[in-house]
Scaffold this active site. Sequence first.
Site, mmCIF file in Angstrom:
data_model
loop_
_atom_site.group_PDB
_atom_site.id
_atom_site.type_symbol
_atom_site.label_atom_id
_atom_site.label_comp_id
_atom_site.label_asym_id
_atom_site.label_seq_id
_atom_site.Cartn_x
_atom_site.Cartn_y
_atom_site.Cartn_z
ATOM 1 N N LYS A 92 0.859 -1.190 0.000
ATOM 2 C CA LYS A 92 0.000 0.000 0.000
ATOM 3 C C LYS A 92 0.883 1.223 0.000
ATOM 4 C CE LYS A 92 -3.853 2.259 0.259
ATOM 5 N NZ LYS A 92 -3.398 2.996 -0.965
ATOM 6 N N GLN A 113 7.159 3.845 3.915
ATOM 7 C CA GLN A 113 5.738 3.481 3.936
ATOM 8 C C GLN A 113 5.498 2.210 4.739
ATOM 9 O OE1 GLN A 113 3.748 5.582 1.467
ATOM 10 N NE2 GLN A 113 2.184 5.075 2.945
ATOM 11 N N LYS A 116 5.336 3.390 8.346
ATOM 12 C CA LYS A 116 4.187 4.285 8.514
ATOM 13 C C LYS A 116 2.889 3.482 8.560
ATOM 14 C CE LYS A 116 4.018 7.661 5.540
ATOM 15 N NZ LYS A 116 3.709 8.575 4.397
ATOM 16 N N LYS A 128 5.497 1.712 -3.117
ATOM 17 C CA LYS A 128 5.431 3.053 -3.730
ATOM 18 C C LYS A 128 5.733 2.929 -5.204
ATOM 19 C CE LYS A 128 4.790 7.325 -2.277
ATOM 20 N NZ LYS A 128 4.139 7.837 -1.058
ATOM 21 N N GLY A 167 -2.576 8.302 -4.346
ATOM 22 C CA GLY A 167 -1.891 9.492 -4.840
ATOM 23 C C GLY A 167 -0.640 9.833 -4.041
ATOM 24 N N ASP A 168 0.115 10.748 -4.585
ATOM 25 C CA ASP A 168 1.262 11.386 -3.919
ATOM 26 C C ASP A 168 1.534 12.640 -4.766
ATOM 27 O OD1 ASP A 168 3.473 10.706 -1.719
ATOM 28 O OD2 ASP A 168 4.566 11.522 -3.418
ATOM 29 N N THR A 211 -4.481 13.654 5.011
ATOM 30 C CA THR A 211 -3.076 13.802 5.419
ATOM 31 C C THR A 211 -2.890 15.101 6.194
ATOM 32 O OG1 THR A 211 -2.497 12.642 3.386
ATOM 33 C CG2 THR A 211 -0.700 13.639 4.625
ATOM 34 N N ASN A 243 -2.008 18.993 -2.061
ATOM 35 C CA ASN A 243 -3.031 18.326 -1.258
ATOM 36 C C ASN A 243 -2.724 18.397 0.242
ATOM 37 O OD1 ASN A 243 -3.603 15.433 0.130
ATOM 38 N ND2 ASN A 243 -5.366 16.139 -1.055
ATOM 39 N N SER A 379 -6.869 5.937 3.603
ATOM 40 C CA SER A 379 -6.853 4.996 2.475
ATOM 41 C C SER A 379 -7.236 3.596 2.965
ATOM 42 C CB SER A 379 -5.463 4.937 1.835
ATOM 43 O OG SER A 379 -5.255 6.018 0.958
HETATM 44 P P1 NDP Z 1 0.968 17.721 -4.451
HETATM 45 O O1 NDP Z 1 1.463 17.336 -5.792
HETATM 46 O O2 NDP Z 1 -0.482 17.909 -4.230
HETATM 47 O O3 NDP Z 1 1.707 19.059 -3.974
HETATM 48 C C1 NDP Z 1 3.080 19.130 -3.886
HETATM 49 C C2 NDP Z 1 3.480 20.527 -3.461
HETATM 50 O O4 NDP Z 1 4.858 20.556 -3.132
HETATM 51 C C3 NDP Z 1 3.279 21.559 -4.552
HETATM 52 O O5 NDP Z 1 3.041 22.788 -3.964
HETATM 53 C C4 NDP Z 1 4.634 21.531 -5.255
HETATM 54 O O6 NDP Z 1 4.922 22.719 -5.967
HETATM 55 C C5 NDP Z 1 5.562 21.371 -4.083
HETATM 56 N N1 NDP Z 1 6.772 20.662 -4.516
HETATM 57 C C6 NDP Z 1 6.842 19.418 -5.024
HETATM 58 N N2 NDP Z 1 8.094 19.093 -5.332
HETATM 59 C C7 NDP Z 1 8.820 20.169 -5.016
HETATM 60 C C8 NDP Z 1 10.195 20.453 -5.088
HETATM 61 N N3 NDP Z 1 11.074 19.545 -5.574
HETATM 62 N N4 NDP Z 1 10.609 21.667 -4.651
HETATM 63 C C9 NDP Z 1 9.726 22.580 -4.156
HETATM 64 N N5 NDP Z 1 8.405 22.351 -4.062
HETATM 65 C C10 NDP Z 1 7.968 21.175 -4.482
HETATM 66 O O7 NDP Z 1 1.556 16.606 -3.465
HETATM 67 P P2 NDP Z 1 1.074 16.222 -1.993
HETATM 68 O O8 NDP Z 1 0.580 17.406 -1.273
HETATM 69 O O9 NDP Z 1 0.191 15.043 -2.115
HETATM 70 O O10 NDP Z 1 2.428 15.708 -1.340
HETATM 71 C C11 NDP Z 1 3.313 16.582 -0.618
HETATM 72 C C12 NDP Z 1 4.218 15.762 0.278
HETATM 73 O O11 NDP Z 1 3.408 15.004 1.196
HETATM 74 C C13 NDP Z 1 5.085 14.714 -0.424
HETATM 75 O O12 NDP Z 1 6.293 14.577 0.299
HETATM 76 C C14 NDP Z 1 4.290 13.432 -0.289
HETATM 77 O O13 NDP Z 1 5.105 12.292 -0.387
HETATM 78 C C15 NDP Z 1 3.739 13.625 1.109
HETATM 79 N N6 NDP Z 1 2.561 12.851 1.469
HETATM 80 C C16 NDP Z 1 1.432 12.874 0.695
HETATM 81 C C17 NDP Z 1 0.302 12.182 1.093
HETATM 82 C C18 NDP Z 1 -0.967 12.230 0.319
HETATM 83 O O14 NDP Z 1 -1.937 11.611 0.775
HETATM 84 N N7 NDP Z 1 -1.061 12.935 -0.782
HETATM 85 C C19 NDP Z 1 0.323 11.334 2.295
HETATM 86 C C20 NDP Z 1 1.519 11.440 3.084
HETATM 87 C C21 NDP Z 1 2.599 12.159 2.654
HETATM 88 P P3 NDP Z 1 4.855 22.729 -7.575
HETATM 89 O O15 NDP Z 1 3.398 22.637 -7.917
HETATM 90 O O16 NDP Z 1 5.494 24.010 -7.973
HETATM 91 O O17 NDP Z 1 5.627 21.523 -8.044
HETATM 92 O O1 2IT Z 2 3.059 8.925 1.503
HETATM 93 C C1 2IT Z 2 1.898 8.509 1.689
HETATM 94 O O2 2IT Z 2 1.564 7.998 2.756
HETATM 95 C C2 2IT Z 2 0.930 8.681 0.612
HETATM 96 N N1 2IT Z 2 1.246 9.272 -0.401
HETATM 97 C C3 2IT Z 2 -0.449 8.106 0.749
HETATM 98 C C4 2IT Z 2 -0.437 6.619 0.465
HETATM 99 C C5 2IT Z 2 -1.782 5.965 0.397
HETATM 100 O O3 2IT Z 2 -1.795 4.778 0.031
HETATM 101 O O4 2IT Z 2 -2.805 6.568 0.701
#
Ligand code: NDP
Ligand code: 2IT
Length: 447
Positions: A92, A113, A116, A128, A167-168, A211, A243, A379
């Site tokens: 997952k 993961q 976590k 992943k 997603g991520d 998240t 997100n 999830s």
């Molecule tokens: P999104 O794609 O929705 O948003 C990512 C954000 O981070 C955007 O604002 C993006 O800016 C910025 N960003 C991405 N890469 C870079 C970079 N290299 N340098 C600077 N800014 C950057 O992703 P999420 O919000 O889903 O994910 C954000 C973080 O949270 C990640 O580390 C992810 O692994 C983690 N995460 C996500 C979960 C989820 O459920 N979605 C769960 C747990 C953890 P720009 O648009 O300019 O690229």
């Molecule tokens: O980093 C993370 O925990 C995620 N991007 C969410 C993973 C999931 O299966 O919901």
Amino acid sequence: MFQTEYAQRVFDALESRSSHEPEFLQAVREVLLSIEPVLTKHPEIERNAILERIIEPDRQIKFRVSWVDDAGKVQVNRGYRFEFNSAIGPYKGGLRFHSSVNASILKFLGFEQVFKNSLTGLWMGGGKGGSDFDPHGRSEAEVMRFCQAFMTELYRHIGPDTDVPAGDIGVGGREVAYLFGQYRRLTNQFNGVITGKGLAFGGSLVRTEATGYGLCYYTQEVLRLAMNDSFDGKTVAVSGSGNVAIFAAEKASQLGGKVVTMSDSSGYIHDPDGIDLNLIKEIKLNRRARIAEYIASRPSASFVEGHKVWEVKCDIALPCATQNEIDQADATMLIAAGCKIVAEGANMPTTPEAIDALRAAEVVFCPGKASNAGGVAVSGLEMAQDSARLAWTFDEVDAKLQTIMKNIVASTIAASNRYGLGNDLFLGANIAGFERVVEAMLAQGVI
Ligand code: NDP
Ligand code: 2IT
């Protein structure tokens, strides 16, 4: 560097094999350093080569993704799925679409993961995947064709009881829907093979918010236990505007905090009056535009190009963008400005040197594998609802999320106490996550 010969030997061997995978080595090193007290107390871990097995993915899938862009040109990207460990449930974990994606980044994410998901208390293993495809600037039709091409290979490796992506970065509700549609077409099955689906077709309420909300529930619990305090009246710095960041900012504000920064890869906005989240949602979610556009509608705000948010004074820092976004210099600034707590919404946003600096300065540090587990936890709740063919209400799911986040705080503190380490959220998270997976691996024999 390590106290135990076993951890040192395993890490040295990995380092020589994976010297080209710095993010993966960084994640493994942190976990191995933290779990050494467990290794010392439980020699059966070494006898059964648990570390050697836990750092090696069960399966590594790499594939070509060919698709046609709007100009009629054939594009080729790399696709991946790392199925890391399934001792406590189906693989997952999310899919990341970003130009920087490579095996090292996905292996670090898959490895994290595993622990976590263990901390959530649900039955989910770790994995992943993703691609170096960059959705920025691509049309709807291009994103759809890419997702269909990606799933045309991935579908044969996944399933609701085998491997359940989500997603991520770069993969949100739109991409999950296209991926799910193609899976359904190829397999003729409608099931919970992917999470983060739309509410009309098997999604769960609260998954979108989970998240960010979970991060704030976790942080709120830690503030209460460690400082008898809360978000109320605190200045909060959030990085990112995707997100995780948006819904972390929303919940932090609902709990009484004032969020003054958000960012994207071009720079950050500072709004001393508190970020207008409706405006951010309009710019980032509806228009998929750059964050700099925020200042056109907000005279109180400024945009700082090419800088990170950590130069803004805050009480609470919530890094919610990407890995290694707080380095030692950033940590030094946060400490000097009086920041009390850093809680990771992103995965591994704080470098090892920055973590050491924060901890040495007694800034409360909340490690991502615990504090951002709310997303994957919901999830898991989506998987449960899909299996049962029913949907829970927003309040039901939100209540379960709050309980899970509080339980993670409690179980990590308990693990830390068991090893005489005090109330250490960082060591406790790695230990508690590790112990459950080890128990399952030992019980199930050599696999
Ligand atoms: P999104 O794609 O929705 O948003 C990512 C954000 O981070 C955007 O604002 C993006 O800016 C910025 N960003 C991405 N890469 C870079 C970079 N290299 N340098 C600077 N800014 C950057 O992703 P999420 O919000 O889903 O994910 C954000 C973080 O949270 C990640 O580390 C992810 O692994 C983690 N995460 C996500 C979960 C989820 O459920 N979605 C769960 C747990 C953890 P720009 O648009 O300019 O690229
Ligand atoms: O980093 C993370 O925990 C995620 N991007 C969410 C993973 C999931 O299966 O919901």
